[in-house]
Design a protein around this motif. Structure first.
Motif, PDB file in Angstrom:
ATOM      1  N   ALA A  11       0.811  -1.221   0.000  1.00 53.44           N
ATOM      2  CA  ALA A  11       0.000   0.000   0.000  1.00 53.44           C
ATOM      3  C   ALA A  11       0.844   1.270   0.000  1.00 53.44           C
ATOM      4  CB  ALA A  11      -0.931  -0.003   1.219  1.00 53.44           C
ATOM      5  N   LEU A  12       2.148   1.129   0.121  1.00 56.35           N
ATOM      6  CA  LEU A  12       3.048   2.274   0.189  1.00 56.35           C
ATOM      7  C   LEU A  12       3.587   2.631  -1.189  1.00 56.35           C
ATOM      8  CD1 LEU A  12       5.129   1.103   3.288  1.00 56.35           C
ATOM      9  CD2 LEU A  12       3.208   2.711   3.298  1.00 56.35           C
ATOM     10  N   ASP A  13       4.052   3.872  -1.315  1.00 58.85           N
ATOM     11  CA  ASP A  13       4.720   4.264  -2.554  1.00 58.85           C
ATOM     12  C   ASP A  13       6.141   3.697  -2.571  1.00 58.85           C
ATOM     13  OD1 ASP A  13       6.233   5.874  -0.837  1.00 58.85           O
ATOM     14  OD2 ASP A  13       5.350   7.758  -1.529  1.00 58.85           O
ATOM     15  N   ALA A  14       6.887   3.983  -3.634  1.00 60.04           N
ATOM     16  CA  ALA A  14       8.221   3.384  -3.806  1.00 60.04           C
ATOM     17  C   ALA A  14       9.164   3.785  -2.672  1.00 60.04           C
ATOM     18  CB  ALA A  14       8.805   3.793  -5.158  1.00 60.04           C
ATOM     19  N   VAL A  15       9.071   5.032  -2.223  1.00 57.84           N
ATOM     20  CA  VAL A  15       9.933   5.495  -1.133  1.00 57.84           C
ATOM     21  C   VAL A  15       9.566   4.770   0.156  1.00 57.84           C
ATOM     22  CG1 VAL A  15      10.557   7.478   0.306  1.00 57.84           C
ATOM     23  CG2 VAL A  15      10.408   7.727  -2.182  1.00 57.84           C
ATOM     24  N   GLY A  16       8.258   4.675   0.447  1.00 56.98           N
ATOM     25  CA  GLY A  16       7.823   3.973   1.651  1.00 56.98           C
ATOM     26  C   GLY A  16       8.235   2.511   1.631  1.00 56.98           C
ATOM     27  N   GLN A  17       8.130   1.871   0.473  1.00 59.77           N
ATOM     28  CA  GLN A  17       8.534   0.477   0.375  1.00 59.77           C
ATOM     29  C   GLN A  17      10.034   0.320   0.612  1.00 59.77           C
ATOM     30  OE1 GLN A  17       7.132  -1.119  -3.347  1.00 59.77           O
ATOM     31  NE2 GLN A  17       4.988  -0.717  -2.860  1.00 59.77           N
TER      32      GLN A  17
END
Length: 491
Positions: A71-77
């Motif tokens: 559910a996270l964006d690339a940075v969050g992942q």
């Protein structure tokens, strides 16, 4: 998303405390009173214990269980990739062992400095034995049944294995040995002579730091026995050293450490005090310091500019001109010290340490036998005997600090730098003309855009692959070295 927000708030505080721990280390290396060592060891152990407690907190495990990475964006992942990996490692390491390693690191560093100054290996051995035993315990705990050395290596180069590095290093060794032999058969180039005022060296080193893009408003240059870079974000400090007979030691140590510091200063500020807000690995880190120092700093274009700056600072250098200066900067000569080695021989120093430290962690070699093993390997590799311990097994700070697994990243960084320089030449075709004018903004800007700004967003090999358009290999480094030194020495 509240679990993710809570986790990142916790992580920012942990990262901030980690920066404080790093500042304690910087202080110990530069300005700490000599009598403060025992207290500093307790201080560093206390901070290490707090950091370990935060990194292994059950709350972190609860947050990780509650977060859906998809559910996270690339940075969050990417943030989650680092946090999950670090949590898994931290929870395998007993808190008491983490604190004891920190305490021993501080004490062992002081004992190493004393032993090095006194040329007395025996003085260092008890602390070295203790540190090796602790790192063996750490490696076993982290390996979870695997290779302890590989487990330690992950702290410096995630994804790397000793077997993979051994294969790469095996491909490097024969061509490096052949190139060294061919060059050393030729007449040595003219060398600098005379004494060079150490305060003037420090002044010019600060000019060089700024020329290579170091932001002095967020950093500082000090002196230390062993040059290093410390910190990230808005507080990134470097050290260098001076020798009145060898100003190149000061200048190229400075440029090297600026490469590290520029990487940390160049990371996207949005990643500050998060796992992405620091260099992704020591191999990638070393690619920056080595490309700054060697492919750029020792290039014919830049040495022509440096030649004029040195004449302004010191007067006549006793050399025929810029070409003789370039040859002097890049001279191959016998020597004992890794940090002072030329580009051709440097990696042979690293491969020696890589093999010895693997044996130390595996129990195939004990601390009491290290000096003999080092001296025998050195003579076999370089053809002459070690003359004193400070030129042998006491020369590097790393093992006193417990940094087992760090040494191979120096050569890996050189390999990465060779790949990056190949790509940089294509992307900035007039780079030599820019460097001849003392303008490093084009080349350092390319590195900042393609490597440094990403911080920990990508895995180490992916950073290099994305910048270069191909997987990293030893080929470009070998081609660069053979072309450069073949031309210099006529081989």
């Amino acid at each position: 998303m509240s679990a993710f927000d809570d986790l990142m708030a916790h992580e920012r505080q942990t990262q901030a405390l980690s920066q404080v721990a790093g500042r304690l280390g910087w202080d110990q290396e530069t300005v700490m009173p000599r009598g403060a060592g025992a207290q500093r060891a307790e201080e560093m152990a206390a901070v290490a214990a707090i950091l370990h407690e935060r990194r292994t907190s059950p709350a972190v495990g609860d947050w990780l269980a509650a977060i859906d990475d998809a559910a996270l964006d690339a940075v969050g992942q990417a943030q989650m990739r680092h946090i999950r990996r670090d949590y898994a490692r931290a929870t395998r390491l007993p808190a008491a062992l983490a604190a004891e390693i920190a305490r021993t690191r501080s004490l062992a560093h002081q004992r190493w400095a004393e032993a090095r100054g006194a040329e007395d290996v025996a003085h260092f051995l008890p602390m070295l034995e203790r540190m090796i035993e602790l790192k063996r315990q750490e490696g076993a705990a982290l390996a979870d049944g695997g290779d302890p050395y590989d487990a330690l290596l992950q702290d410096y180069e995630p994804g790397a294995t000793a077997a993979g590095l051994e294969a790469m290093f095996g491909a490097l060794r024969p061509r490096l040995v052949a190139l060294r032999a061919a060059c050393l058969e030729k007449p040595a180039p003219e060398a600098l002579s005379g004494d060079y005022d150490e305060s003037a060296q420090m002044r010019l080193s600060r000019v060089l730091a700024k020329t290579f893009g170091y932001d002095m408003a967020r950093g500082r240059v000090d002196k230390a026995v062993h040059p290093f870079s410390s910190g990230s974000g808005d507080d990134v400090r470097i050290t260098t050293r001076t020798n009145p007979a060898d100003p190149f030691n000061c200048f190229y140590s400075t440029i090297h450490e600026v490469g590290h510091a520029a990487y940390e200063q160049g990371i996207d500020p949005a990643y500050g005090l998060t796992p992405l807000g620091q260099g992704v690995s020591m191999g990638v880190h070393e690619s920056q310091s080595r490309i700054y120092e060697n492919q750029l700093g020792r290039s014919r274009a830049f040495t022509g500019w440096l030649y004029e700056r040195m004449r302004e600072a010191f007067g006549d250098l006793g050399l025929a001109g810029p070409d003789a200066f370039y040859a002097a900067v890049n001279a191959l000569k016998p020597g004992y010290i890794r940090t002072e080695a030329d580009e051709v021989q440097y990696n042979l120093h690293v491969l020696l340490r890589f093999d010895l430290e693997r044996d130390l962690i595996a129990g195939k070699l004990e601390a009491a036998d290290l000096e003999e093993a080092w001296n025998a390997r050195f003579e076999a590799d370089f053809g002459y005997a070690v003359d004193k311990p400070s030129n042998g097994c006491l020369q590097d700070v790393h093992w006193s600090e417990g940094l087992f697994g760090y040494f191979p990243t120096y050569t890996l960084g050189n390999v990465y730098a060779g790949c990056l320089m190949q790509a940089l030449r294509a992307a900035v075709p007039d780079w030599e003309a820019q460097l001849a004018e003392g303008d490093l903004s084009g080349v350092t800007g390319w590195l900042r855009e393609n490597v440094q700004r990403h911080g920990g967003l990508y895995e180490p090999r992916e950073v290099i692959t994305r910048a270069c358009g191909q997987e990293p290999s030893e080929g470009p480094l070998l081609e660069y070295l053979e072309a450069k030194f073949g031309a210099l020495y006529g081989v």
